[in-house]
Design an enzyme around this catalytic site. Structure first.
Site, PDB file in Angstrom:
ATOM      1  N   TYR A  84      66.757  45.419  76.083  1.00  0.00           N
ATOM      2  CA  TYR A  84      66.116  44.244  75.464  1.00  0.00           C
ATOM      3  C   TYR A  84      66.195  43.055  76.426  1.00  0.00           C
ATOM      4  O   TYR A  84      65.208  42.362  76.673  1.00  0.00           O
ATOM      5  CB  TYR A  84      66.837  43.936  74.149  1.00  0.00           C
ATOM      6  CG  TYR A  84      66.492  42.618  73.480  1.00  0.00           C
ATOM      7  CD1 TYR A  84      65.297  42.455  72.787  1.00  0.00           C
ATOM      8  CD2 TYR A  84      67.385  41.543  73.515  1.00  0.00           C
ATOM      9  CE1 TYR A  84      65.005  41.258  72.158  1.00  0.00           C
ATOM     10  CE2 TYR A  84      67.101  40.344  72.890  1.00  0.00           C
ATOM     11  CZ  TYR A  84      65.911  40.204  72.211  1.00  0.00           C
ATOM     12  OH  TYR A  84      65.632  39.021  71.580  1.00  0.00           O
ATOM     13  N   SER A 127      64.629  34.823  75.268  1.00  0.00           N
ATOM     14  CA  SER A 127      65.981  34.906  74.712  1.00  0.00           C
ATOM     15  C   SER A 127      67.015  34.644  75.796  1.00  0.00           C
ATOM     16  O   SER A 127      66.763  34.909  76.981  1.00  0.00           O
ATOM     17  CB  SER A 127      66.216  36.289  74.121  1.00  0.00           C
ATOM     18  OG  SER A 127      67.580  36.424  73.771  1.00  0.00           O
TER      19      SER A 127
HETATM   20  N1  LIG Z   1      67.526  36.367  66.058  1.00  0.00           N
HETATM   21  C1  LIG Z   1      68.080  36.074  67.220  1.00  0.00           C
HETATM   22  O1  LIG Z   1      69.300  35.931  67.321  1.00  0.00           O
HETATM   23  C2  LIG Z   1      67.202  35.879  68.433  1.00  0.00           C
HETATM   24  C3  LIG Z   1      67.814  35.403  69.573  1.00  0.00           C
HETATM   25  C4  LIG Z   1      67.042  35.195  70.700  1.00  0.00           C
HETATM   26  C5  LIG Z   1      65.681  35.466  70.667  1.00  0.00           C
HETATM   27  N2  LIG Z   1      65.122  35.946  69.534  1.00  0.00           N
HETATM   28  C6  LIG Z   1      63.681  36.229  69.569  1.00  0.00           C
HETATM   29  O2  LIG Z   1      63.038  35.465  68.581  1.00  0.00           O
HETATM   30  C7  LIG Z   1      61.854  36.146  68.197  1.00  0.00           C
HETATM   31  C8  LIG Z   1      61.773  36.201  66.680  1.00  0.00           C
HETATM   32  O3  LIG Z   1      62.801  37.029  66.194  1.00  0.00           O
HETATM   33  P1  LIG Z   1      63.509  36.871  64.805  1.00  0.00           P
HETATM   34  O4  LIG Z   1      64.922  36.604  65.063  1.00  0.00           O
HETATM   35  O5  LIG Z   1      62.764  35.918  63.956  1.00  0.00           O
HETATM   36  O6  LIG Z   1      63.486  38.352  64.261  1.00  0.00           O
HETATM   37  P2  LIG Z   1      62.479  39.133  63.344  1.00  0.00           P
HETATM   38  O7  LIG Z   1      62.359  38.466  62.037  1.00  0.00           O
HETATM   39  O8  LIG Z   1      62.945  40.546  63.381  1.00  0.00           O
HETATM   40  O9  LIG Z   1      61.126  38.988  64.116  1.00  0.00           O
HETATM   41  C9  LIG Z   1      60.591  39.881  64.984  1.00  0.00           C
HETATM   42  C10 LIG Z   1      59.125  39.922  64.651  1.00  0.00           C
HETATM   43  O10 LIG Z   1      58.423  40.579  65.669  1.00  0.00           O
HETATM   44  C11 LIG Z   1      57.429  41.322  65.041  1.00  0.00           C
HETATM   45  N3  LIG Z   1      56.965  42.460  65.774  1.00  0.00           N
HETATM   46  C12 LIG Z   1      57.684  43.485  66.277  1.00  0.00           C
HETATM   47  N4  LIG Z   1      56.871  44.367  66.832  1.00  0.00           N
HETATM   48  C13 LIG Z   1      55.611  43.904  66.686  1.00  0.00           C
HETATM   49  C14 LIG Z   1      54.351  44.370  67.036  1.00  0.00           C
HETATM   50  N5  LIG Z   1      54.186  45.531  67.686  1.00  0.00           N
HETATM   51  N6  LIG Z   1      53.275  43.634  66.722  1.00  0.00           N
HETATM   52  C15 LIG Z   1      53.403  42.485  66.065  1.00  0.00           C
HETATM   53  N7  LIG Z   1      54.573  41.985  65.703  1.00  0.00           N
HETATM   54  C16 LIG Z   1      55.676  42.690  66.002  1.00  0.00           C
HETATM   55  C17 LIG Z   1      58.060  41.829  63.778  1.00  0.00           C
HETATM   56  O11 LIG Z   1      57.018  42.116  62.880  1.00  0.00           O
HETATM   57  P3  LIG Z   1      57.226  43.019  61.580  1.00  0.00           P
HETATM   58  O12 LIG Z   1      57.654  42.037  60.550  1.00  0.00           O
HETATM   59  O13 LIG Z   1      55.887  43.579  61.356  1.00  0.00           O
HETATM   60  O14 LIG Z   1      58.293  44.030  61.892  1.00  0.00           O
HETATM   61  C18 LIG Z   1      58.888  40.653  63.355  1.00  0.00           C
HETATM   62  O15 LIG Z   1      58.199  39.809  62.474  1.00  0.00           O
HETATM   63  C19 LIG Z   1      61.876  37.496  68.855  1.00  0.00           C
HETATM   64  O16 LIG Z   1      61.073  37.458  69.985  1.00  0.00           O
HETATM   65  C20 LIG Z   1      63.319  37.644  69.258  1.00  0.00           C
HETATM   66  O17 LIG Z   1      63.450  38.477  70.350  1.00  0.00           O
HETATM   67  C21 LIG Z   1      65.858  36.148  68.391  1.00  0.00           C
END
Ligand SMILES: NC(=O)c1ccc[n+]([C@@H]2O[C@H](COP(=O)([O-])OP(=O)(O)OC[C@H]3O[C@@H](n4cnc5c(N)ncnc54)[C@H](OP(=O)(O)O)[C@@H]3O)[C@@H](O)[C@H]2O)c1
Ligand SMILES: Cc1cc2nc3c(=O)[nH]c(=O)nc-3n(C[C@H](O)[C@H](O)[C@H](O)COP(=O)(O)OP(=O)(O)OC[C@H]3O[C@@H](n4cnc5c(N)ncnc54)[C@H](O)[C@@H]3O)c2cc1C
Lengths: 243, 507
Positions: free
Chosen positions: A148, A135
């Protein structure tokens, strides 16, 4: 046909990545906690793209189970995309170490645990691509989310070290740094439109980086320049800004 | 390459410039006296506040201003989405005055209500039997997505309207038809079964043989029985993705009817008429008919090598609303005349890909914007065969005499009788006329309604935005039964649209 393993596949970004790779003719394994909820997604991917799509149970925090998890994946993947992550609650994490721990363990420790295993196998095979979703938050610590951010910074550093180590073995390691993305993670947060990506845009950037063998990519592209500015604001000024 | 390096340069300058700016301001601030510093700080804060408030989430995050394809009416609604049954059930439990919405390709207010439940994210394929050509999917899947899956595997939709950018739910709720209506009937004729979430949140399966009353009320029922969840459809086999097309120049209405009759065995037929032609020339235009091409009928080696995968075509876009004077009597007349004159005198035979044949309009995204921001409506009526000629004559004459309400395009088609309780199709001819919306138009269309009614015809609900209750109840024969069925299912009329209130189904 390439086989792609997606870790944290229930995330919005991960789903977009799965559809993108499947659309390009790759088979996908959707690994997540509670993987049964992804059965319909897998069927949809199979019908839309005429590829194989399966699900697998995976918990990033179950470090002890990671070896067995990866062992069971057959055929062995050509590409592993690590998407899981946990934004958490910064304020809570400041006073409750359990929250801080979950943020660190999900974003960093869990990633190290599973990627070590994948990296060793890829190194032996002298093939493969590891894509890690880090990120922009890891580029510089900010008061509003530095726990984070620091975990993501650690992941970024890990991926760059891994890239350095595996370059000799023909294994590609790609660091993806999304800026704001409209997903479950950021639901309800006021995100500024022009610099906020849709999950599908991030997936396009991920695939482009994979095809071009890029080492590091920001998504959307302007984040590269935004972060250049943010990284270069002198600390005496930066510390007074409310970010 | 050149372009990219230019952007990089531009950005570098931009960044260096803003850095210099920031440093400059900081230097200034540190050197100036307290007063100026406070001033600058205040200005800065005001600026930041502005940015912040622009980023605040709206008080009511679901509020959205939407309209359907005709861009009229535009209304502020509560817009809900769902991806799973639990979310939908919660919405149905908690909401009143709601209607399901697909891709908003109906022209008027059928998919508008104070609360709108969009199916667009409920869009997964559930099963595809590629040997039998049976496909099952959730209601938010677009016909275009189905075609992307099935055509390369040798299957096609038995019924498709003039745009493929509609959902399966919308196709059922309007019981849509296409160029094959005279032979293949309507969308629902090829449904194997479907599931609906009705007003109390329960899910009911229905088909031609199971819960038939619900089935017949839902097909063409404009979303008033509940939210269609998924459907199973029978497809038809094809050898190629191409159509063997014949285009025939038509000189007048009698000629038109003859050629339609003569083409009854063709799978597909449709005519365009010059709606401004008068007297002897009334009904002139051209008729297109088509059949799925066999491999050995294909025109080029390239087509024969990959018969199920035609070349991708360029997409055009209308980026903004045209000013309302773009379409006036002169440009429209010129356009219609040109279309007619341009067509060679005899039959033109060709092999065209399915997109060209079925969806010529889909290649221009947002073409509805050519009507300007006041929007447009389509007046599509049908008349029994025996009186079609006379009735259309009177209607086109009435339009010509108005001089003010000039339809832009007019599409004519021969139909057979349709099933369901709100069937548009009867054995007869239908004419679809596009009108730009302007003051007085609706009153004028009320006059046309009288003619349609007099000849025993009716209007197509999914295109309608202004028909009144009298016209509706007098022209649709099973209205009472339909209304009773809807009421039995949903006592409080949870499901209703602005249209259903207007024509008196739910009010
Ligand atoms: N959204 C943003 O603005 C943003 C910006 C920069 C980077 N990111 C990164 O992009 C990635 C995807 O995020 P997203 O935005 O798509 O959000 P998201 O839908 O909340 O995805 C996070 C995922 O991580 C999974 N997770 C959390 N803990 C876990 C565990 N112990 N074991 C297995 N899976 C686990 C969650 O699974 P569950 O469904 O089971 O909870 C969820 O599906 C993340 O790494 C995030 O940090 C996001
Ligand atoms: C260029 C163009 C050409 C067209 N050509 C034809 C044609 O040749 N023949 C033809 O028949 N039609 C034609 N149409 C009309 C179009 O096919 C119908 O209006 C169709 O219903 C639109 O589907 P949609 O998914 O956009 O639904 P919407 O427009 O969003 O909704 C239409 C109706 O379906 C209901 N509905 C939608 N989804 C559901 C659901 N999941 N459950 C219950 N109810 C639901 C809505 O409540 C509403 O009453 C054309 C439209 C355009 C824009």
């Amino acid at each position: 046909m390439k086989d792609v393993l997606i870790l944290g596949a229930a995330s919005d970004i991960a789903k977009a990545v799965a559809y993108k790779f499947a659309g390009e003719g790759c088979n996908v394994v959707l690994a997540a906690r509670n993987a049964a909820r992804l059965t319909e997604t897998a069927t949809d991917i199979k019908i839309r793209h005429q590829v194989e799509a399966t699900t697998a149970e995976f918990d990033a925090l179950d470090f002890a189970g990671h070896a067995a998890f990866y062992e069971a994946i057959k055929p062995k993947p050509d590409v592993v995309v690590l998407v899981f992550g946990y934004l958490g609650d910064q304020k809570k994490a400041q006073i409750d170490f359990a929250e801080a721990e979950q943020i660190i363990d999900t974003n960093y420790t869990g990633a190290v645990s599973i990627l070590n295993i994948v990296a060793n196998e890829f190194e032996r095979r002298r093939a493969g691509t590891i894509i890690g979703i880090s990120s922009v938050a890891g580029d510089r610590g900010r008061g509003s989310n530095y726990i984070y951010g620091s975990a993501k910074a650690a992941l970024t550093a890990y991926l760059s070290g891994l890239r350095n180590r595996l370059a000799k073995s023909n294994v590609q390691v790609i660091t993806v740094k999304p800026g704001f993305v409209r997903t479950k993670m950021t639901q309800g947060l006021p995100l500024p439109g022009p610099v906020t990506a849709k999950p599908a845009q991030v997936a396009d950037d991920v695939f482009k980086a994979y095809r071009k063998r890029t080492d590091q990519v920001y998504s959307l592209w302007m984040w590269r320049y935004l972060m250049l500015i943010i990284r270069n604001i002198p600390e005496p000024i930066f510390k007074k800004m409310s970010l | 390459m050149i372009k990219i390096s230019n952007t990089v340069k531009f950005l570098a300058v931009l960044i260096l410039g803003s850095l210099a700016g920031i440093i400059g301001i900081l230097l200034l601030v540190s050197r100036s006296d307290k007063e100026t510093r406070r001033g600058i700080k205040q200005k800065g804060q005001e600026f930041m506040n502005k940015i912040r408030s622009a980023r605040e989430p709206a008080a009511e995050p679901n509020l959205k201003k939407i309209s359907n394809w005709g861009n009229y009416p535009q209304v502020q609604v509560k817009f809900h989405e769902f991806e799973d049954i639990e979310t939908l059930r919660r919405l149905v439990d908690q909401s009143e005055q709601m209607i399901a919405r697909g891709n908003g390709r109906c022209y008027g207010d059928s998919a508008l209500a104070p609360q709108v439940i969009s199916s667009l994210r409920y869009n997964k394929f559930l099963a595809f039997d590629r040997d039998k050509g049976i496909i099952r999917c959730q209601s938010g899947v677009l016909l275009s997505e189905i075609l992307d899956v099935i055509v390369p595997q040798g299957w096609f939709l038995p019924v498709t309207p003039g745009t493929k950018l509609i959902t399966v739910g919308g196709a059922i709720a309007s019981d849509v038809h296409g160029k094959s209506q005279h032979k293949a009937g309507n969308f629902s004729d090829h449904l194997i079964d479907m599931e609906i979430m009705v007003g109390d949140g329960s899910i009911v399966r229905c088909s031609h043989t199971e819960n038939t009353e619900l089935f017949l009320t839902t097909c063409g029922g404009m979303g008033l029985t509940g939210v269609i969840l998924n459907a199973t459809m029978q497809l038809i086999p094809i050898e190629t993705a191409y159509i063997r097309q014949e285009s025939i120049k038509i000189h007048n209405f009698d000629h038109m009817m003859d050629i339609f009759e003569e083409s009854e065995d063709w799978s597909y037929s449709l005519a365009w008429i010059d709606c401004l032609a008068q007297g002897q020339q009334l009904g002139r235009g051209y008729l297109m008919r088509g059949e799925h091409a066999k491999v050995d009928e294909l025109a080029t080696v390239k087509q024969r090598q990959n018969p199920l995968v035609p070349k991708k075509r360029l997409k055009l876009n209308v980026p903004f609303n045209f000013p309302s004077f773009t379409l006036n009597n002169y440009t429209i007349t010129a356009f219609n005349t040109a279309l007619y004159l341009k067509h060679p005198n005899d039959v033109v035979k060709s092999i065209v890909d399915y997109d060209t044949f079925f969806y010529p309009l889909d290649t221009v995204q947002n073409w509805n914007r050519i009507y300007g921001k006041r929007g447009f409506t389509q007046y599509q009526f049908i008349l029994p065969k025996s009186v079609s000629r006379e009735g259309m004559h009177r209607i086109l004459n009435r339009i010509a005499r108005s001089r003010r309400y000039v339809p832009f395009v007019a599409v004519l088609k021969l139909y057979r009788q349709q099933n369901g309780y709100l069937p548009f199709g009867i054995e007869g001819f239908s004419l679809a006329l596009d009108f730009a919306i302007k003051p007085g138009l609706f009153e004028f269309l009320d006059e046309l309604d009288q003619i349609v009614l007099e000849y025993g015809g009716r209007l197509y609900l999914t295109k309608d935005v202004r028909m009144n209750k009298t016209m509706f109840t007098q022209s649709y024969p099973n209205v009472e039964r339909f209304i009773n069925n809807v009421r039995d299912l949903d006592h409080g009329h949870k499901f209703k649209s602005f249209q259903s209130d207007r024509v008196g189904i739910t009010q």
